[in-house]
Design an enzyme around this catalytic site. Structure first.
Site: not given
Length: 202
Positions: A119, A160
């Site tokens: 991330s 994501h």
């Protein structure tokens, strides 16, 4: 040869499918939880490190926000991998730069160390992180004077894409049409070597 694994999430399936789990068996991985601090996460939470340990990887937690440049250099000196976990990308970059870890990551990769980015840790590998403003709050890094990032790759990881909470922000970023965006679902990662960039779906 360099080995970068840029993922939405450090899942056992992604780490195994990429070859990282096998390559790092019984080796030390410096796990940087720092990005999560800006999101209110506890850097001592064992959940992230335990996912790596479950695969036979030895983990050393290295919160660069709490270390001096000298301490950071010592913590990264003998590891076989550096794993930067998720959270706020702007805060992570701020603390990598303050601690000197940004330059050390480049050095260690050139010496054969794996870089695992999850991330925020994946996004900070890009040339610049300003594209992530719709997903992460830049004001959480008040001492960050430039969004120029590590530049480990010449593209922009976009994690994501299918996430329940962050998917809308990811789609907003994708809609900007920024050249070089590489969208990733939560079950996907990019394995980058000297010669190839391979999309992994696990």
């Amino acid at each position: 040869m360099k080995h970068l694994l840029l993922a939405s999430m450090f899942t056992p399936a992604v780490l195994t499918a990429s070859g990282a789990a096998a390559a790092l068996q019984r080796k030390i991985c410096a796990y940087i939880p720092t990005a999560g601090i800006a999101e209110g996460l506890d850097p001592t939470d064992p959940a992230g490190p335990d996912r790596l340990r479950s695969l036979g990887i030895r983990v050393r937690v290295v919160d660069v926000a709490a270390l001096s440049p000298q301490e950071t250099a010592a913590a990264l000196a003998d590891c076989a991998a550096i794993a930067a976990a998720g959270g706020n990308t702007f805060f992570l970059l701020q603390e990598l730069r303050r601690s000197g870890a940004d330059a050390l990551i480049h050095q260690r990769i050139s010496e054969g160390c794996w870089y695992l980015g999850e991330s925020a840790g994946a996004a900070v590998a890009a040339p610049d992180i300003s594209y992530l403003a719709p997903m992460d709050e830049p004001s959480l890094a008040p001492a960050l004077t430039s969004t120029a990032a590590l530049g480990l790759v010449d593209f922009y990881p976009l994690p994501h894409m299918d996430n329940e909470w962050m998917g809308a922000a990811a789609r907003e970023i994708l809609s900007t049409g920024l050249p070089g965006l590489r969208p990733l679902r939560d079950d996907q990662a990019l394995l980058v070597t000297d010669t190839d960039t391979t999309l992994i779906t696990a």
